[in-house]
Design a protein around this motif. Structure first.
Motif, PDB file in Angstrom:
ATOM      1  N   VAL A   1       0.873  -0.967   0.228  1.00 41.51           N
ATOM      2  CA  VAL A   1      -0.030  -0.052  -0.083  1.00 41.51           C
ATOM      3  C   VAL A   1       1.008   1.484  -0.061  1.00 41.51           C
ATOM      4  O   VAL A   1       0.433   2.188  -0.801  1.00 41.51           O
ATOM      5  CB  VAL A   1      -1.699  -0.420   1.346  1.00 41.51           C
ATOM      6  CG1 VAL A   1      -1.939   1.385   1.705  1.00 41.51           C
ATOM      7  CG2 VAL A   1      -2.354  -1.265   1.688  1.00 41.51           C
ATOM      8  N   THR A   2       1.869   1.267   0.653  1.00 35.06           N
ATOM      9  CA  THR A   2       2.695   2.296   0.832  1.00 35.06           C
ATOM     10  C   THR A   2       3.714   2.725  -0.959  1.00 35.06           C
ATOM     11  O   THR A   2       3.409   4.336  -0.807  1.00 35.06           O
ATOM     12  CB  THR A   2       3.847   2.461   1.684  1.00 35.06           C
ATOM     13  OG1 THR A   2       3.344   2.159   2.737  1.00 35.06           O
ATOM     14  CG2 THR A   2       4.831   3.238   1.659  1.00 35.06           C
ATOM     15  N   VAL A   3       3.816   1.875  -1.478  1.00 34.58           N
ATOM     16  CA  VAL A   3       4.865   1.751  -2.552  1.00 34.58           C
ATOM     17  C   VAL A   3       3.511   2.871  -4.174  1.00 34.58           C
ATOM     18  O   VAL A   3       3.922   3.520  -4.172  1.00 34.58           O
ATOM     19  CB  VAL A   3       5.495   0.721  -3.527  1.00 34.58           C
ATOM     20  CG1 VAL A   3       5.596   1.001  -4.898  1.00 34.58           C
ATOM     21  CG2 VAL A   3       6.678   0.498  -2.607  1.00 34.58           C
ATOM     22  N   LEU A   4       1.949   1.965  -3.357  1.00 30.64           N
ATOM     23  CA  LEU A   4       1.143   2.589  -4.500  1.00 30.64           C
ATOM     24  C   LEU A   4       0.729   3.862  -3.869  1.00 30.64           C
ATOM     25  O   LEU A   4       0.477   4.420  -5.525  1.00 30.64           O
ATOM     26  CB  LEU A   4      -0.534   1.434  -4.907  1.00 30.64           C
ATOM     27  CG  LEU A   4      -1.214   0.894  -5.878  1.00 30.64           C
ATOM     28  CD1 LEU A   4      -1.899   1.942  -4.872  1.00 30.64           C
ATOM     29  CD2 LEU A   4      -0.630   1.535  -6.713  1.00 30.64           C
ATOM     30  N   VAL A   5       0.052   3.995  -3.723  1.00 25.83           N
ATOM     31  CA  VAL A   5      -0.339   5.454  -2.142  1.00 25.83           C
ATOM     32  C   VAL A   5       0.668   6.429  -2.592  1.00 25.83           C
ATOM     33  O   VAL A   5       0.373   7.163  -3.129  1.00 25.83           O
ATOM     34  CB  VAL A   5      -0.588   5.616  -1.342  1.00 25.83           C
ATOM     35  CG1 VAL A   5      -1.043   6.471  -0.820  1.00 25.83           C
ATOM     36  CG2 VAL A   5      -1.838   4.609  -0.797  1.00 25.83           C
ATOM     37  N   VAL A   6       1.930   6.304  -3.068  1.00 27.82           N
ATOM     38  CA  VAL A   6       2.809   7.012  -2.981  1.00 27.82           C
ATOM     39  C   VAL A   6       3.613   7.688  -4.450  1.00 27.82           C
ATOM     40  O   VAL A   6       3.079   8.572  -5.001  1.00 27.82           O
ATOM     41  CB  VAL A   6       4.516   6.581  -2.841  1.00 27.82           C
ATOM     42  CG1 VAL A   6       5.240   7.857  -2.761  1.00 27.82           C
ATOM     43  CG2 VAL A   6       4.471   6.489  -0.648  1.00 27.82           C
ATOM     44  N   TYR A   7       3.185   6.376  -5.460  1.00 23.04           N
ATOM     45  CA  TYR A   7       3.552   6.366  -6.780  1.00 23.04           C
ATOM     46  C   TYR A   7       1.653   7.538  -6.879  1.00 23.04           C
ATOM     47  O   TYR A   7       2.180   8.343  -7.764  1.00 23.04           O
ATOM     48  CB  TYR A   7       3.248   5.392  -7.297  1.00 23.04           C
ATOM     49  CG  TYR A   7       2.492   5.013  -9.255  1.00 23.04           C
ATOM     50  CD1 TYR A   7       3.286   5.561  -9.597  1.00 23.04           C
ATOM     51  CD2 TYR A   7       1.143   4.513  -9.017  1.00 23.04           C
ATOM     52  CE1 TYR A   7       3.175   5.313 -10.902  1.00 23.04           C
ATOM     53  CE2 TYR A   7       1.176   4.075 -10.548  1.00 23.04           C
ATOM     54  CZ  TYR A   7       1.785   4.819 -11.134  1.00 23.04           C
ATOM     55  OH  TYR A   7       1.302   4.875 -12.870  1.00 23.04           O
ATOM     56  N   LEU A   8       0.545   6.914  -6.605  1.00 25.37           N
ATOM     57  CA  LEU A   8      -0.878   7.223  -7.128  1.00 25.37           C
ATOM     58  C   LEU A   8      -0.253   9.046  -6.742  1.00 25.37           C
ATOM     59  O   LEU A   8      -1.044   9.886  -7.141  1.00 25.37           O
ATOM     60  CB  LEU A   8      -1.493   6.741  -6.629  1.00 25.37           C
ATOM     61  CG  LEU A   8      -1.776   5.641  -7.512  1.00 25.37           C
ATOM     62  CD1 LEU A   8      -3.106   5.095  -6.760  1.00 25.37           C
ATOM     63  CD2 LEU A   8      -2.303   5.902  -8.863  1.00 25.37           C
ATOM     64  N   PHE A   9      -0.276   9.292  -5.374  1.00 23.81           N
ATOM     65  CA  PHE A   9       0.379  10.708  -5.350  1.00 23.81           C
ATOM     66  C   PHE A   9       1.979  11.824  -6.055  1.00 23.81           C
ATOM     67  O   PHE A   9       0.577  12.551  -6.644  1.00 23.81           O
ATOM     68  CB  PHE A   9       1.037  10.809  -4.143  1.00 23.81           C
ATOM     69  CG  PHE A   9       1.089  12.210  -3.047  1.00 23.81           C
ATOM     70  CD1 PHE A   9       0.231  13.250  -2.621  1.00 23.81           C
ATOM     71  CD2 PHE A   9       2.531  12.561  -3.366  1.00 23.81           C
ATOM     72  CE1 PHE A   9       0.735  15.129  -2.745  1.00 23.81           C
ATOM     73  CE2 PHE A   9       2.767  13.900  -2.588  1.00 23.81           C
ATOM     74  CZ  PHE A   9       1.642  14.736  -2.570  1.00 23.81           C
ATOM     75  N   LYS A  10       2.146  11.445  -6.384  1.00 21.18           N
ATOM     76  CA  LYS A  10       3.035  11.368  -7.569  1.00 21.18           C
ATOM     77  C   LYS A  10       2.613  11.561  -9.478  1.00 21.18           C
ATOM     78  O   LYS A  10       2.992  12.499  -9.838  1.00 21.18           O
ATOM     79  CB  LYS A  10       4.437  10.659  -7.873  1.00 21.18           C
ATOM     80  CG  LYS A  10       5.135  10.916  -9.281  1.00 21.18           C
ATOM     81  CD  LYS A  10       4.228   9.754 -10.128  1.00 21.18           C
ATOM     82  CE  LYS A  10       5.286  10.343 -11.421  1.00 21.18           C
ATOM     83  NZ  LYS A  10       5.071   9.007 -12.357  1.00 21.18           N
ATOM     84  N   PHE A  11       1.674  10.752  -9.147  1.00 22.44           N
ATOM     85  CA  PHE A  11       0.878  10.908 -10.106  1.00 22.44           C
ATOM     86  C   PHE A  11      -0.292  12.019 -10.388  1.00 22.44           C
ATOM     87  O   PHE A  11       0.179  12.499 -11.353  1.00 22.44           O
ATOM     88  CB  PHE A  11      -0.818   9.866 -10.735  1.00 22.44           C
ATOM     89  CG  PHE A  11      -1.077   9.784 -11.435  1.00 22.44           C
ATOM     90  CD1 PHE A  11      -1.232   9.647 -13.290  1.00 22.44           C
ATOM     91  CD2 PHE A  11      -2.875  10.658 -11.493  1.00 22.44           C
ATOM     92  CE1 PHE A  11      -1.815  10.045 -13.624  1.00 22.44           C
ATOM     93  CE2 PHE A  11      -3.337  10.921 -12.417  1.00 22.44           C
ATOM     94  CZ  PHE A  11      -2.924   9.773 -13.961  1.00 22.44           C
ATOM     95  N   PHE A  12      -0.939  12.522  -8.906  1.00 23.54           N
ATOM     96  CA  PHE A  12      -1.369  13.740  -9.068  1.00 23.54           C
ATOM     97  C   PHE A  12      -0.221  14.949  -9.431  1.00 23.54           C
ATOM     98  O   PHE A  12      -0.651  15.897  -9.425  1.00 23.54           O
ATOM     99  CB  PHE A  12      -2.300  13.856  -8.080  1.00 23.54           C
ATOM    100  CG  PHE A  12      -3.556  12.673  -8.420  1.00 23.54           C
ATOM    101  CD1 PHE A  12      -5.048  13.058  -9.296  1.00 23.54           C
ATOM    102  CD2 PHE A  12      -3.694  11.588  -7.067  1.00 23.54           C
ATOM    103  CE1 PHE A  12      -5.584  12.333  -9.533  1.00 23.54           C
ATOM    104  CE2 PHE A  12      -4.671  10.423  -8.137  1.00 23.54           C
ATOM    105  CZ  PHE A  12      -5.344  11.010  -8.851  1.00 23.54           C
ATOM    106  N   VAL A  13       1.103  14.664  -8.392  1.00 25.84           N
ATOM    107  CA  VAL A  13       1.969  16.003  -8.272  1.00 25.84           C
ATOM    108  C   VAL A  13       2.114  16.109  -9.706  1.00 25.84           C
ATOM    109  O   VAL A  13       2.080  17.537 -10.566  1.00 25.84           O
ATOM    110  CB  VAL A  13       2.817  15.691  -8.000  1.00 25.84           C
ATOM    111  CG1 VAL A  13       4.214  16.624  -8.444  1.00 25.84           C
ATOM    112  CG2 VAL A  13       2.940  15.519  -6.363  1.00 25.84           C
ATOM    113  N   TRP A  14       2.125  15.210 -10.674  1.00 31.51           N
ATOM    114  CA  TRP A  14       2.360  15.012 -12.356  1.00 31.51           C
ATOM    115  C   TRP A  14       1.195  15.405 -13.159  1.00 31.51           C
ATOM    116  O   TRP A  14       1.551  15.015 -14.331  1.00 31.51           O
ATOM    117  CB  TRP A  14       3.352  13.943 -12.475  1.00 31.51           C
ATOM    118  CG  TRP A  14       3.533  13.397 -13.968  1.00 31.51           C
ATOM    119  CD1 TRP A  14       4.949  13.955 -14.487  1.00 31.51           C
ATOM    120  CD2 TRP A  14       3.457  12.817 -14.828  1.00 31.51           C
ATOM    121  NE1 TRP A  14       4.978  13.413 -15.859  1.00 31.51           N
ATOM    122  CE2 TRP A  14       3.862  12.801 -16.349  1.00 31.51           C
ATOM    123  CE3 TRP A  14       2.357  11.915 -15.060  1.00 31.51           C
ATOM    124  CZ2 TRP A  14       3.423  12.002 -17.220  1.00 31.51           C
ATOM    125  CZ3 TRP A  14       2.064  11.315 -15.846  1.00 31.51           C
ATOM    126  CH2 TRP A  14       2.556  10.996 -17.005  1.00 31.51           C
TER     127      TRP A  14
END
Length: 430
Positions: free
Chosen positions: A229-242
């Protein structure tokens, strides 16, 4: 209606492929969940089970699920519409159009996740019920998404939003591929609402809810679930940054909005992309702390590499090359392309940094990242790894399609790029 643009393609690509995918993927979407919930995540066990019970185990649509999905979509629509954020233009379309998007994804992500956790802590969100009845959500999405794709097909024929609407004149292909490139409804860019806010935000929410469901069912969160969950949620937070960069991706810039994209993000994402977390709910694996941290580190490094590759290309184009890449002036290839209206436009191709290693180098960290949030599920079952296999096939096919599009669009400039950067995805291999 948009004009018919005859496409040179085989019957396999025009009819057989779309019909097969539109038939098989809905079935698989439900079978995967049945295997997770009733057969310990084993497709083989599902196949060997009593065929008479297959139909009984398949989830059905429900009004409860429809209300949940409607509420989720409405909340994401309101957040997109009313949260503060600048409005930025996307890339120019082949007909010279320039769609605009509201960039408030990070704030929407914070509000959404804080809201989910707040409701759970207050006892107003039953994560176990959402997990147990997840099949109803999938079945309702399946039917609703098909109906919405039908609406998009009708809208594209009768009320296209832009001149970029095109049809091949073959129903199966047009329904599958879509007619409109950037459909709007009530002033909202539907691709941004559906792809980014309903689907990608929902993907993150499902992983979070799976973690909360594991706590409710087993009394604690396992290290395997925490790492995934940590990896996936951080990835999707990065998605919205980008998020602004996503609007220059193939999904948004080139693929039309039909079954392939719309149904895919609405149903295939929650059915397939979420399989590792769905499986881990009732299969908690006690990874050692160093093992879990190693997986998270792999994921974070992959996120960083993916972000840097996209940022390099965006920065070079935004500054017209007046920047540095890995501490050196960028290697640039001037390119010119022509809109469908005959207007010539200039751009540049980056041939150094990450983009000097391979022409689609960003797919490598994408695959490593998907492996990172799946590794916590172990290797005892294939089902949690199905997404990684699907992603590999999807990205390799996308690389080939993008190569053809770029060769046609940029001509000699693209040929020069392929001479300078001979590898397509993996340096030294392909």
């Amino acid at each position: 209606p948009p004009p018919v643009t005859p496409l040179v393609m085989s019957p396999l690509r025009a009819v057989v492929g779309p019909v097969a995918l539109m038939t098989a993927t809905p079935i698989l979407s439900l079978v995967f969940f049945v295997a997770v919930l009733h057969h310990e995540g084993s497709l083989l066990a599902w196949v060997r089970s009593d065929p008479a019970g297959w139909l009984a185990q398949l989830p059905r649509p429900s009004l409860w699920a429809a209300a949940i999905l409607f509420g989720w979509t409405l909340v994401q629509l309101l957040l997109l519409r009313f949260l503060p954020g600048p409005v930025a233009p996307g890339p120019v379309t082949p007909h010279g159009q320039r769609p605009e998007y509201r960039l408030n994804g990070v704030l929407a992500w914070v509000v959404t996740h804080a809201g989910l956790l707040g409701l759970w802590k207050a006892g107003l969100l039953d994560a176990n019920a959402l997990y147990s009845r997840y099949g109803e959500l999938l079945a309702t999405l399946l039917v609703g998404a098909f109906a919405f794709c039908g609406f998009l097909y009708w809208k594209g024929l009768r009320f296209p939003s832009t001149p970029d609407s095109v049809r091949a004149g073959r129903f199966a292909f047009d329904f599958f591929q879509g007619i409109e490139l950037h459909p709007r409804l009530l002033g909202i860019q539907l691709k941004q609402l559906i792809n980014c806010r309903v689907s990608m935000m929902g993907w993150s929410a499902v992983f979070l809810i799976c973690a909360l469901a594991q706590i409710e069912r087993h009394g604690a969160i396992s290290t395997s679930m925490a790492a995934s969950v940590t990896v996936l949620v951080v990835y999707l937070f990065k998605f919205f940054v980008w998020e602004s960069g996503y609007f220059a991706s193939m999904d948004i810039q080139h693929d039309r909005f039909g079954f392939y994209i719309c149904w895919g993000v609405l149903v295939w994402v929650p059915a397939v992309y979420c399989l590792p977390a769905l499986w881990l709910v009732d299969h908690p694996i006690a990874l050692s702390v160093p093992h879990a941290l190693g997986i998270v580190t792999l994921g974070l490094l992959s996120i960083g590499a993916n972000y840097q590759a996209d940022a390099q290309r965006q920065r070079v184009r935004a500054t017209n090359g007046e920047t540095t890449v890995w501490g050196k002036p960028p290697e640039l290839i001037p390119a010119r392309w022509t809109t469908d209206g005959g207007e010539a436009r200039d751009t540049i191709l980056l041939a150094s940094g990450w983009w000097g290693l391979a022409r689609h180098i960003h797919y490598v960290p994408e695959l490593l990242l998907a492996a990172a949030w799946t590794l916590p599920a172990g290797f005892t079952h294939f089902l949690p790894w199905f997404y990684w296999v699907f992603l590999f096939i999807l990205l390799m096919d996308r690389a080939v399609r993008d190569e053809k599009r770029c060769a046609s669009k940029y001509g000699e400039a693209w040929a020069e790029y392929t001479r300078r950067v001979p590898y397509r995805v993996l340096p030294g291999v392909w």
